[in-house]
Design a protein around this motif. Sequence first.
Motif, PDB file in Angstrom:
ATOM      1  N   ILE A   5     -11.453   5.463  -2.074  1.00  0.00           N
ATOM      2  CA  ILE A   5     -10.205   5.956  -2.661  1.00  0.00           C
ATOM      3  C   ILE A   5      -9.009   5.465  -1.850  1.00  0.00           C
ATOM      4  O   ILE A   5      -8.008   4.986  -2.400  1.00  0.00           O
ATOM      5  N   ILE A   6      -9.104   5.553  -0.543  1.00  0.00           N
ATOM      6  CA  ILE A   6      -8.012   5.104   0.331  1.00  0.00           C
ATOM      7  C   ILE A   6      -7.801   3.600   0.185  1.00  0.00           C
ATOM      8  O   ILE A   6      -6.650   3.123   0.068  1.00  0.00           O
ATOM      9  N   ALA A   7      -8.885   2.828   0.151  1.00  0.00           N
ATOM     10  CA  ALA A   7      -8.771   1.371  -0.006  1.00  0.00           C
ATOM     11  C   ALA A   7      -8.142   1.009  -1.340  1.00  0.00           C
ATOM     12  O   ALA A   7      -7.286   0.118  -1.415  1.00  0.00           O
ATOM     13  N   ALA A   8      -8.538   1.704  -2.412  1.00  0.00           N
ATOM     14  CA  ALA A   8      -7.964   1.438  -3.732  1.00  0.00           C
ATOM     15  C   ALA A   8      -6.474   1.759  -3.754  1.00  0.00           C
ATOM     16  O   ALA A   8      -5.670   0.999  -4.335  1.00  0.00           O
ATOM     17  N   LEU A   9      -6.078   2.852  -3.120  1.00  0.00           N
ATOM     18  CA  LEU A   9      -4.655   3.209  -3.064  1.00  0.00           C
ATOM     19  C   LEU A   9      -3.851   2.192  -2.254  1.00  0.00           C
ATOM     20  O   LEU A   9      -2.731   1.837  -2.635  1.00  0.00           O
ATOM     21  N   ILE A  10      -4.397   1.716  -1.146  1.00  0.00           N
ATOM     22  CA  ILE A  10      -3.686   0.727  -0.326  1.00  0.00           C
ATOM     23  C   ILE A  10      -3.561  -0.595  -1.080  1.00  0.00           C
ATOM     24  O   ILE A  10      -2.497  -1.221  -1.074  1.00  0.00           O
ATOM     25  N   ILE A  11      -4.631  -1.007  -1.756  1.00  0.00           N
ATOM     26  CA  ILE A  11      -4.571  -2.252  -2.534  1.00  0.00           C
ATOM     27  C   ILE A  11      -3.550  -2.126  -3.667  1.00  0.00           C
ATOM     28  O   ILE A  11      -2.753  -3.038  -3.898  1.00  0.00           O
ATOM     29  N   ALA A  12      -3.559  -0.993  -4.347  1.00  0.00           N
ATOM     30  CA  ALA A  12      -2.577  -0.768  -5.414  1.00  0.00           C
ATOM     31  C   ALA A  12      -1.160  -0.782  -4.856  1.00  0.00           C
ATOM     32  O   ALA A  12      -0.244  -1.358  -5.459  1.00  0.00           O
ATOM     33  N   ALA A  13      -0.970  -0.178  -3.691  1.00  0.00           N
ATOM     34  CA  ALA A  13       0.355  -0.153  -3.075  1.00  0.00           C
ATOM     35  C   ALA A  13       0.822  -1.558  -2.705  1.00  0.00           C
ATOM     36  O   ALA A  13       1.983  -1.907  -2.921  1.00  0.00           O
ATOM     37  N   VAL A  14      -0.075  -2.370  -2.168  1.00  0.00           N
ATOM     38  CA  VAL A  14       0.290  -3.737  -1.774  1.00  0.00           C
ATOM     39  C   VAL A  14       0.653  -4.559  -3.005  1.00  0.00           C
ATOM     40  O   VAL A  14       1.664  -5.279  -3.005  1.00  0.00           O
ATOM     41  N   VAL A  15      -0.143  -4.457  -4.052  1.00  0.00           N
ATOM     42  CA  VAL A  15       0.142  -5.210  -5.279  1.00  0.00           C
ATOM     43  C   VAL A  15       1.481  -4.764  -5.879  1.00  0.00           C
ATOM     44  O   VAL A  15       2.324  -5.598  -6.248  1.00  0.00           O
ATOM     45  N   LEU A  16       1.700  -3.476  -5.974  1.00  0.00           N
ATOM     46  CA  LEU A  16       2.968  -2.974  -6.511  1.00  0.00           C
ATOM     47  C   LEU A  16       4.147  -3.345  -5.620  1.00  0.00           C
ATOM     48  O   LEU A  16       5.245  -3.626  -6.110  1.00  0.00           O
ATOM     49  N   PHE A  17       3.935  -3.366  -4.324  1.00  0.00           N
ATOM     50  CA  PHE A  17       4.968  -3.771  -3.371  1.00  0.00           C
ATOM     51  C   PHE A  17       5.375  -5.226  -3.610  1.00  0.00           C
ATOM     52  O   PHE A  17       6.562  -5.549  -3.651  1.00  0.00           O
TER      53      PHE A  17
END
Length: 154
Positions: A5-17
């Motif tokens: 869950i944490i990895a998915a949130l970080i990846i989503a944050a990086v892509v959105l960033f």
Amino acid sequence: MDILIIAALIIAAVVLFLVELFVIPGISIAGVSALVCIVYANYYAFANLGATGGFITLIISAIACIGSLVWFMRSKTLDNLSLKKNITSKVDNSAALKIRVGDKGVCTTRLALIGYAEFDGEVVEVKSTDGFLDSKTPVIVERINDGVILVKKQ
């Protein structure tokens, strides 16, 4: 499962960033969503993995954001997205070159300081020095400055 869950949130944050910085200008939904994802990923890590897991997640998320920014700027992807065309066209002012000071003509449109007038069958853009002039008003060329034809009421 927590780490996934944490990895998915970080990846989503990086892509959105990256989308926020390079695709969508200004502060938008992508930027706000990236911030929410990264903050929630760190909160989730502190709440479920403890202080050590939280600090490790915080360091990994900072490295992921900065690293993705550096990687994206160095990659050829940014070059493919950028505009590299130069505008080489020029305005056709061949009709204006035939106009001389003292030529007489008629306004074809209302001159709200700028409009069109006809001189010897050539319609050109002109600028009024007498203020607003109605269409079909006779005008005379007063002067020409840098390709701008200045007319006054005849």
